[in-house]
Design an enzyme around this catalytic site. Structure first.
Site, PDB file in Angstrom:
ATOM      1  N   ASP A   1      -5.849  18.939 -29.087  1.00 25.91           N
ATOM      2  CA  ASP A   1      -6.503  17.372 -29.186  1.00 25.91           C
ATOM      3  C   ASP A   1      -7.717  17.472 -28.278  1.00 25.91           C
ATOM      4  O   ASP A   1      -8.510  16.312 -28.435  1.00 25.91           O
ATOM      5  CB  ASP A   1      -5.684  16.231 -28.916  1.00 25.91           C
ATOM      6  CG  ASP A   1      -4.945  16.379 -27.516  1.00 25.91           C
ATOM      7  OD1 ASP A   1      -5.277  17.260 -26.748  1.00 25.91           O
ATOM      8  OD2 ASP A   1      -4.116  15.387 -27.384  1.00 25.91           O
ATOM      9  N   SER A   2      -7.777  18.516 -27.476  1.00 27.61           N
ATOM     10  CA  SER A   2      -9.164  18.866 -26.795  1.00 27.61           C
ATOM     11  C   SER A   2     -10.365  18.799 -27.791  1.00 27.61           C
ATOM     12  O   SER A   2     -11.369  18.767 -27.568  1.00 27.61           O
ATOM     13  CB  SER A   2      -9.097  19.864 -25.920  1.00 27.61           C
ATOM     14  OG  SER A   2      -8.560  21.290 -26.654  1.00 27.61           O
TER      15      SER A   2
ATOM     16  N   LYS B   1       2.799  20.448 -30.843  1.00 23.19           N
ATOM     17  CA  LYS B   1       2.935  20.396 -29.548  1.00 23.19           C
ATOM     18  C   LYS B   1       2.633  18.793 -29.199  1.00 23.19           C
ATOM     19  O   LYS B   1       2.084  18.264 -29.572  1.00 23.19           O
ATOM     20  CB  LYS B   1       1.880  21.038 -28.907  1.00 23.19           C
ATOM     21  CG  LYS B   1       1.966  20.940 -27.372  1.00 23.19           C
ATOM     22  CD  LYS B   1       1.180  21.947 -26.430  1.00 23.19           C
ATOM     23  CE  LYS B   1      -0.476  21.646 -26.356  1.00 23.19           C
ATOM     24  NZ  LYS B   1      -0.796  20.311 -25.696  1.00 23.19           N
TER      25      LYS B   1
ATOM     26  N   ASP C   1      -1.561  19.938 -31.881  1.00 24.36           N
ATOM     27  CA  ASP C   1      -1.335  18.786 -31.176  1.00 24.36           C
ATOM     28  C   ASP C   1      -1.025  17.482 -31.864  1.00 24.36           C
ATOM     29  O   ASP C   1      -1.914  17.501 -32.545  1.00 24.36           O
ATOM     30  CB  ASP C   1      -2.444  18.616 -30.014  1.00 24.36           C
ATOM     31  CG  ASP C   1      -2.179  19.336 -28.857  1.00 24.36           C
ATOM     32  OD1 ASP C   1      -1.205  19.662 -28.364  1.00 24.36           O
ATOM     33  OD2 ASP C   1      -3.209  19.465 -28.133  1.00 24.36           O
TER      34      ASP C   1
ATOM     35  N   GLU D   1       0.648  22.574 -17.197  1.00 25.46           N
ATOM     36  CA  GLU D   1      -1.045  22.129 -17.125  1.00 25.46           C
ATOM     37  C   GLU D   1      -1.095  21.813 -15.639  1.00 25.46           C
ATOM     38  O   GLU D   1      -0.586  20.864 -15.038  1.00 25.46           O
ATOM     39  CB  GLU D   1      -1.944  21.262 -17.729  1.00 25.46           C
ATOM     40  CG  GLU D   1      -2.923  21.175 -17.836  1.00 25.46           C
ATOM     41  CD  GLU D   1      -3.970  20.384 -18.900  1.00 25.46           C
ATOM     42  OE1 GLU D   1      -3.209  20.150 -19.871  1.00 25.46           O
ATOM     43  OE2 GLU D   1      -4.845  20.035 -18.698  1.00 25.46           O
TER      44      GLU D   1
END
Ligand code: KIV
Length: 271
Positions: free
Chosen positions: A51-52, A120, A90, A189
């Site tokens: 989703d980046s 994810k 995502d 992360e």
């Protein structure tokens, strides 16, 4: 030991075997057909339709605005490009938190409409119900703990997570829970390297780090960051392999010069 570069199609079983053999897993983000094709040919083991995309493709400040339809669009472009790589997508913000049935519907839409191989989700105990529901439909699930960008307004900043013992303890518990539920891997992360290694050693599923140190089972980066297409983002964990921002800018400037001067197209470049 098995040569994993010869594997024709990566699966969740391959990743578990790689961890058991101590072979590190490479993962990068991808959002479009052309880039995914290059990364697949390069032999990257997992492509994450992150989703980046909300940041690097659409220019939003956070990952929150991207929609399920937009994720499916990016994911289907990536899936069309790959032969060997495993594609994980995502679930976007708002599609799985607090509503297990909605989570399952979102995951099924992604799998059906994009042809991806897994999804994810960000979080641990608080999204246990959604993870169980999706897994019950036979959809492979990857977890994501530590800095979870969909919760950025709760954290308030993008600083390193789980430095305090209480948060580290919760992360250890969540990693064990995700393994018990049946997740095939976890992204960790921006956490201390010692904690990353400890978690990787305590579970049987692969731990993929982004700012999680060298003691985990694999690494993931946002492809625009590692290629130097993004410019201002420079966290300590990021290694830039190219400076494509400058290279593309210079090429575009040269093209403009050639058009202005009439040098392009030359005789060989016309009919
Ligand atoms: O969306 C994304 O790119 C991610 C990576 C940072 C792991 O979740």
């Amino acid at each position: 030991m098995k040569n994993y570069d010869e594997v024709k199609r990566m699966t969740t079983h391959t990743f578990k075997a790689m961890k058991a053999d101590g072979v590190k897993i490479s993962m990068l983000t991808a959002y479009d057909f052309s880039m995914a094709r290059i990364l697949d040919e390069a032999g990257i083991d997992i492509l994450l339709v992150g989703d980046s995309a909300s940041n690097v493709m659409a220019g939003h400040e956070t990952t929150l605005p991207i929609t399920l339809d937009q994720m499916i669009y990016h994911a289907s472009s990536v899936v069309r490009a790959v032969k060997r790589t495993f594609v994980v997508v995502d679930l976007p913000f708002g599609s799985y938190q607090g509503d297990e049935k909605a989570a399952l519907r979102a995951a099924i839409r992604i799998m059906k409409e994009s042809g991806a191989h897994g999804v994810k989700l960000e979080g641990g105990k608080e999204i246990e119900g959604s993870i169980k529901r999706i897994l019950s439909a036979g959809v492979p699930v990857m977890g994501h703990l530590g800095l979870t960008p969909q919760s950025i307004y709760k954290f308030g900043t993008y600083v390193v997570r789980a430095k305090e013992e209480e948060e580290a303890q919760q992360l250890r518990k969540d990693a064990k829970l995700l393994e018990k539920l049946g997740c095939f891997g976890i992204v960790l992360e921006k956490i201390p390297a010692v904690l990353g290694q400890e978690v990787a050693e305590s579970v049987g599923i692969p731990i993929i780090g982004i700012g999680g140190g060298n003691g985990v089972d694999g690494q993931v980066l946002v492809v625009h960051d590692m290629l130097g297409i993004t410019k201002d983002f420079q966290p300590r964990f990021l290694r830039r392999y190219l400076d494509l921002f400058e290279e593309i800018k210079n090429a575009a400037a040269q093209y403009k010069t050639d058009v202005r001067s009439g040098d392009f197209p030359n005789e060989k470049e016309q009919y």
